[in-house]
Scaffold this motif. Structure first.
Motif, PDB file in Angstrom:
ATOM      1  N   VAL A 197       3.618  -7.309  -0.580  1.00  0.00           N
ATOM      2  CA  VAL A 197       4.841  -8.055  -0.847  1.00  0.00           C
ATOM      3  C   VAL A 197       4.689  -9.210  -1.800  1.00  0.00           C
ATOM      4  CG1 VAL A 197       5.963  -7.160   1.303  1.00  0.00           C
ATOM      5  CG2 VAL A 197       5.162  -9.426   1.162  1.00  0.00           C
ATOM      6  N   ASP A 256       7.748 -14.518   0.210  1.00  0.00           N
ATOM      7  CA  ASP A 256       7.852 -13.077   0.702  1.00  0.00           C
ATOM      8  C   ASP A 256       6.712 -12.681   1.814  1.00  0.00           C
ATOM      9  OD1 ASP A 256       9.737 -11.240  -0.632  1.00  0.00           O
ATOM     10  OD2 ASP A 256       9.007 -11.712  -2.454  1.00  0.00           O
ATOM     11  N   GLN A 298       7.249 -11.309   5.654  1.00  0.00           N
ATOM     12  CA  GLN A 298       6.443 -10.170   6.385  1.00  0.00           C
ATOM     13  C   GLN A 298       5.941 -10.526   7.505  1.00  0.00           C
ATOM     14  OE1 GLN A 298       6.478  -6.925   5.551  1.00  0.00           O
ATOM     15  NE2 GLN A 298       4.622  -6.641   6.969  1.00  0.00           N
TER      16      GLN A 298
END
Length: 453
Positions: free
Chosen positions: A59, A296, A300
């Motif tokens: 990601v 990001d 996650q």
């Protein structure tokens, strides 16, 4: 077993005793100043030292590096809001930046901040705001050997006395640290959080969470609090956040990233003031000093960290190390938590007085004997001396923290730590204390220079 496979490895330094002696002398016997490539096993901190997952790296490659309004920020914001329920989320480059932004805005000089236990940077940010940091750990925390499951709790009777006293209005905020790092990594029960939240609302004082290790706290709640044994760690964490008026978080812990943090707030007026300070000192409100890829990866990591398989393995790793330490003849702060094992240096080295820092002595000996770097949490961290070096205040306990980076070390590394401690314990009488030759007025343990006593 570990619920993952290793697909990237990094070599570690294997040094000689002579090299370690020279290195420790060069840094004036303060392991903080060692070069990382002089350390074989680094347990100085679990902050930003974990291993990223393949999904986090993936990601991160899709990170949007736009200055304002990046896709990464909105993915991050959505994830954090779903977890915490707070109305406003302000990213910051790490937890102490989040603390500075909150306390600089919320506090006024002369105020009081009450906590189950402030950690070092939290206490420093309170002091820099001209306020007093007051710790109210529960009575059970005083017994290092007992296996009481929730030694991280706040003392509710003492808290009520503070909030109800004549100077009660001076209490600006109650900060609940989960897990209680300064108190030995011990968890806080949901019952204690509920009662603290209710009391704070009754007296009109906001309650904030220091949520750096929220998932580890939630896991231990599901393991030891009867009413929550059938709950998932995620649902327990969500409930905990919704008891608070806001939070600060270092994402370098339970978001398993190398950099990042945030402030979560429900008070929109306070959030507006914090945002102004954030923009002036950290970066625009949609990046807060972080790259888009960091945002990001935090999102996650926050999804991965509440997985029961991950948390069960983390608990088992800490238990394995604790067993090796006990077998070496070294007592620990019981029970072992998840993020660290705390060695009872004062008991191992009773011949070293508090003002000669037995915790620092053990920390240095760990490095000399086995290339292991650890953090002292004793009288160097909490004590005070006069100009002649005579003790004014000593820590209640002389501890050394072995912080466990997430997904980094294996059981054979922990075996090496146990073997090293066994050698030290056999010759504990030969370990010398230290004296300070140079220090800073706050957070002295980070950069103090010492010499053998």
């Amino acid at each position: 077993m570990e619920p993952y496979r290793i697909k990237v490895v990094e070599p570690i330094a294997i040094t000689t005793r002579e090299q370690r002696e020279a290195a420790l002398e060069r840094v004036h016997y303060n392991p903080f100043d060692l070069r990382a490539d002089e350390v074989t096993i680094d347990l100085l901190s679990d902050s930003g030292t974990g291993a990223l997952s393949a999904a986090q790296l993936s990601v991160g490659m899709d990170g949007d590096e736009s200055y304002a309004g990046s896709r990464s920020f909105y993915r991050f914001e959505e994830t954090v809001k779903e977890l915490t329920g707070f109305a406003r989320i302000l990213p910051a480059h790490q937890g102490r930046a989040a603390e500075r932004i909150l306390f600089s805005t919320l506090l006024q000089a002369g105020g009081i901040v009450v906590s189950n236990t402030h950690f070092d940077t939290t206490r420093a940010n309170v002091m820099l705001a001209g306020c007093q940091a007051v710790d109210l750990p529960c009575p059970e925390a005083k017994n290092l050997d007992s296996h009481e499951p929730f030694k991280g709790n706040i003392d509710l009777e003492a808290l009520e006395r503070y909030l109800g006293a004549t100077d009660g209005p001076k209490v600006a905020v109650v900060v609940m640290t989960i897990t209680n790092n300064g108190g030995g990594g011990q968890p806080v029960s949901m019952e204690n959080l509920h009662k603290t939240s209710e009391m704070c609302r009754r007296y009109g004082v906001p309650m904030f969470l220091d949520a750096a290790r929220f998932a580890e706290n939630a896991w231990l709640v599901t393991r030891h609090e009867a009413a929550y044994r059938d709950r998932t760690p995620r649902s327990v964490a969500e409930e905990a956040f919704r008891l608070a008026d806001g939070c600060v978080m270092s994402a370098k812990k339970d978001a398993i990233v190398h950099m990042g943090g945030f402030v979560g707030l429900n008070d929109l007026e306070l959030a507006e003031k914090c945002e102004q300070l954030l923009i002036a000192t950290e970066g625009f409100a949609t990046y807060g000093g972080l790259a888009g890829r960091d945002l990001d990866m935090i999102a996650q990591g926050l999804r991965e960290v509440t997985e029961p398989a991950y948390l069960a393995e983390r608990e088992d790793a800490a238990r394995y190390l604790a067993d090796r330490v006990r077998a070496a003849g070294v007592d620990i702060l019981e029970p072992a938590g998840l993020h660290a094992v705390y060695l009872n240096a004062g008991r191992l080295l009773p011949h070293i007085p508090a003002h000669e820092f037995p915790g620092q002595a053990l920390s240095c000996q760990l490095y000399l004997e086995g290339g292991i770097r650890a953090a002292e949490l004793g009288s160097l961290y909490l004590g005070e001396e006069d100009e002649a070096g005579n003790p004014i205040k000593s820590a209640p306990y002389e501890l050394v923290r072995l912080a466990l980076p997430r997904r980094v070390y294996t059981r054979s590394h922990y075996d090496h730590i146990g073997e090293t401690l066994a050698r030290i314990a056999k010759n504990a009488d030969s370990v010398r204390g230290y004296r300070i030759v140079e220090q800073s007025p706050i957070l002295r343990h980070f950069r103090a220079k010492l010499q053998p006593a």
